[in-house]
Design a protein around this motif. Structure first.
Motif, PDB file in Angstrom:
ATOM      1  N   VAL A  63       0.853  -1.193   0.000  1.00  0.00           N
ATOM      2  CA  VAL A  63       0.000   0.000   0.000  1.00  0.00           C
ATOM      3  C   VAL A  63       0.885   1.237   0.000  1.00  0.00           C
ATOM      4  O   VAL A  63       1.975   1.211   0.558  1.00  0.00           O
TER       5      VAL A  63
ATOM      6  N   SER B 257       1.106   6.917   2.387  1.00  0.00           N
ATOM      7  CA  SER B 257       0.345   8.129   2.706  1.00  0.00           C
ATOM      8  C   SER B 257      -1.150   7.940   2.514  1.00  0.00           C
ATOM      9  O   SER B 257      -1.908   8.882   2.674  1.00  0.00           O
ATOM     10  N   ARG B 258      -1.557   6.733   2.140  1.00  0.00           N
ATOM     11  CA  ARG B 258      -2.971   6.514   1.877  1.00  0.00           C
ATOM     12  C   ARG B 258      -3.614   5.875   3.104  1.00  0.00           C
ATOM     13  O   ARG B 258      -2.966   5.121   3.822  1.00  0.00           O
TER      14      ARG B 258
ATOM     15  N   THR C 194      -9.181   4.233   1.894  1.00  0.00           N
ATOM     16  CA  THR C 194      -8.983   4.694   0.513  1.00  0.00           C
ATOM     17  C   THR C 194      -8.337   3.602  -0.328  1.00  0.00           C
ATOM     18  O   THR C 194      -8.706   3.404  -1.483  1.00  0.00           O
ATOM     19  N   HIS C 195      -7.376   2.915   0.264  1.00  0.00           N
ATOM     20  CA  HIS C 195      -6.716   1.812  -0.439  1.00  0.00           C
ATOM     21  C   HIS C 195      -7.755   0.778  -0.869  1.00  0.00           C
ATOM     22  O   HIS C 195      -7.792   0.348  -2.026  1.00  0.00           O
TER      23      HIS C 195
ATOM     24  N   ARG D 113     -10.987   1.234  -1.105  1.00  0.00           N
ATOM     25  CA  ARG D 113     -11.952   1.839  -2.035  1.00  0.00           C
ATOM     26  C   ARG D 113     -11.404   1.831  -3.455  1.00  0.00           C
ATOM     27  O   ARG D 113     -12.115   1.549  -4.412  1.00  0.00           O
ATOM     28  N   ALA D 114     -10.104   2.154  -3.580  1.00  0.00           N
ATOM     29  CA  ALA D 114      -9.492   2.198  -4.907  1.00  0.00           C
ATOM     30  C   ALA D 114      -9.505   0.809  -5.548  1.00  0.00           C
ATOM     31  O   ALA D 114      -9.797   0.667  -6.738  1.00  0.00           O
ATOM     32  N   LEU D 115      -9.212  -0.216  -4.742  1.00  0.00           N
ATOM     33  CA  LEU D 115      -9.205  -1.577  -5.295  1.00  0.00           C
ATOM     34  C   LEU D 115     -10.628  -2.026  -5.614  1.00  0.00           C
ATOM     35  O   LEU D 115     -10.873  -2.680  -6.631  1.00  0.00           O
TER      36      LEU D 115
END
Lengths: 286, 314
Positions: B84, B87-88, B92-93, B95-97
């Motif tokens: 990962v 800074s995320r 969010t990590h 959510r992005a995936l």
């Protein structure tokens, strides 16, 4: 693909997770979520804009006051085409801003590898080309918007200063329109070269150094020695920044390539690094 | 179901994975055991297409991983903790995936709760402990509610409670009929979690059998012997099936001989022994013996056929 899909033996049934297949749109959305979640991205974008707008104001003021101090029209005439120079004021910060936006584009890809996030990304989307071209599209859109806004705001800031020195800066003039749209193309080109370098080198610092070397060191050195070595003057026209700048300037400048030739050079600097990066990404282990 | 056929990965001169063939069956937990550098991670990376096999193929549910139209719903993989951006935030990590497969955010919140990350989901991953990073990795793996779970050293850095949680999770997923493939270098952990073991050493499969068979097959008698004439005793004990290790000037570890036999040999040779301690071999040591001596074991396994999954483990 479709026959294989029908005969697939045991596939994921819609379970607790919901959701569907991987789509380019979904990957785009994913990329934008990742992009928007990093403070460094925002800082680099704002810095790019600040530099562009600041240089637009500063450049116009410096140029205006210099012209003002010239007593005779002969001296003024030696400066060259004043309209062209005035029209280029809103893009005056490009030389410095290019490296900032270029670094941002580098990190869109290199940060994935630097942090290990690439593993998550490419397990979720094992068809790597989808990720690569989603990133490419995103970088294109973002850098084009950043350039457009910077140049437009730069124009708005430079306009009253130009008026103050009775310089002719017109939005609709062919010279400014050239600077606006080809300036945007310039920024998109730098960003996409940055993305390709970030993808190829997988290392932020390394890729940014190569990008800076290409746009500052190589470009500067070739320009510097071109007065002494004649073939360097020919070669210079094929460098990305020189080709893109040639598009922004009035056509028919002595020694410059034809407009379509410069356009082709710029296209080459966009397409070839991207194609190489896409191919290498496909073949190399993550 | 995961199927690897003659799967090979060569890095320069090193054959990290050397023509392995195995099948991971659904409905049970399959342990993938081997020392560090044996090729476990490389094999797992090839399963999900991060590494390109030098030769051979590996398929998940009948096709290559990249050819599935919804990979996250097919395979959930925990490869390395903290894959990962630092800074995320965890959320969010995820959510992005999730966005790549149009998985709704409600599922993101679900896996956050499921993995006990609720309190830290909005914090930057850079500040996570190793254990928290592992939990986030598990959350990613569960995101698509996949048919197959691929966990590379999942208990690394977890506290005892976390280890237990992983164990229960793996067993639960297997009981739902899913394929669960867990790598580890800890035999003791595998003994508690897995139904079936695939043991890999130096890039080759050295055992592929139900777990009981593997543990049983390695229970050789072990003793610690102290004597002033260590070399003479070692000569006296040396035989094909005996493994002798000199621990220090006067201490030898003997594997493969009953302590009674050792004492008899010492007496025959007039060697004074001042300590003779039978050691009950642990699972860990059984596994060490297994991975140290791959060729010998291979013939051992070949003679005894795997007899299917056990029912009594839970």
């Amino acid at each position: 693909m479709s026959t294989a899909a029908m005969s697939r033996p045991r596939s994921a049934t819609p379970g607790a997770a919901g959701g569907g297949n991987v789509t380019f749109f979904g990957v785009m959305r994913s990329e934008f979520i990742k992009f928007a979640s990093l403070p460094s991205t925002l800082i680099l974008i704002l810095s790019t804009m600040a530099v562009m707008i600041g240089f637009a104001a500063l450049g116009t003021w410096l140029f205006g006051s210099t012209m003002d101090s010239f007593s005779s029209p002969e001296m003024t005439a030696q400066m060259g085409d004043l309209n062209e120079i005035t029209a280029s004021m809103p893009v005056g910060g490009l030389t410095f801003a290019q490296l900032i936006i270029g670094s941002m584009a580098v990190m869109v890809m290199s940060s994935e590898f630097a942090t290990g996030a690439a593993r998550s990304t490419f397990v979720a989307v094992p068809r790597r080309q989808l990720v690569f071209w989603a990133k490419t599209l995103m970088v294109t859109v973002v850098s084009a918007l950043v350039a457009l806004i910077s140049i437009l705001v730069g124009f708005v800031v430079a306009k009253p200063i130009a008026d103050n020195y009775s310089m002719d800066l017109e939005f609709t003039s062919a010279a400014f329109q050239r600077n606006l749209w080809f300036g945007m193309l310039y920024v998109v080109m730098v960003s996409l070269i940055g993305l390709s370098l970030g993808s190829l080198l997988r290392n932020s610092a390394g890729a940014i150094v190569v990008l800076a070397a290409l746009f500052f060191v190589v470009s500067g050195a070739v320009a510097g020695f071109s007065t002494m070595v004649s073939w360097l003057a020919d070669a210079m026209r094929f460098l990305p920044d020189h080709a893109a700048t040639a598009l922004m300037q009035a056509p028919g400048t002595e020694g410059a390539l034809e407009t379509w030739q410069s356009g082709l050079v710029v296209a080459g600097w966009i397409v070839i690094p991207l194609a190489v990066a896409a191919l290498v990404l496909q073949r190399r282990d993550i | 179901m995961i199927r690897a056929e003659a799967l090979t990965k060569v890095y320069g001169a090193k054959r990290a994975v050397d023509g392995v063939t195995f099948t991971v069956q659904p409905g049970k937990v399959t342990g993938f055991l081997g020392p560090n550098g044996a090729g476990k991670s490389t094999t797992m990376r090839m399963i999900v297409g991060l590494d390109r096999p030098t030769a051979g193929t590996v398929t998940v549910n009948g096709r290559k991983y990249a050819e599935h139209s919804a990979p996250l719903r097919e395979v959930g993989a925990l490869l390395e903790a903290k894959s990962v951006h630092k800074s995320r935030s965890a959320r969010t990590h995820l959510r992005a995936l999730a966005a790549t497969h149009s998985i709704p955010n409600s599922r993101v919140d679900e896996v956050i709760e499921l993995t006990g990350l609720g309190g830290v989901a909005k914090k930057k991953v850079g500040g996570f402990s190793l254990g928290m990073g592992q939990r986030l990795g598990i959350a990613v793996a569960l995101l698509g509610d996949p048919q197959t779970l691929l966990l590379d050293e999942p208990v690394n850095g977890l506290d005892p409670e976390g280890v237990l949680w992983i164990r229960n999770l793996a067993r639960h997923q297997a009981s739902l009929g899913k394929t669960v493939f867990i790598s580890s270098h800890l035999m003791s952990e595998m003994a508690l979690t897995a139904d079936h073991l695939i043991v890999i050493g130096r890039g080759r499969i050295i055992a592929d059998a139900p777990i009981e068979q593997i543990i049983g097959g390695q229970n050789l008698p072990t003793s610690k012997v102290k004597t002033d004439q260590a070399e003479s005793l070692m000569n006296a004990l040396a035989a094909e099936h005996v493994q002798l290790t000199r621990l220090d000037a006067e201490t030898i570890q003997v594997i493969g001989l009953e302590s009674r036999v050792i004492a008899q040999r010492a007496l025959d040779q007039q060697i004074l022994v001042h300590e003779l301690t039978p050691i009950k071999q642990s699972l860990e040591e059984a596994y060490m013996a297994l991975t140290q001596n791959e060729v010998e074991y291979q013939s051992n396994v070949g003679s005894s056929q795997p007899v299917g999954a056990m029912e009594s483990r839970a």
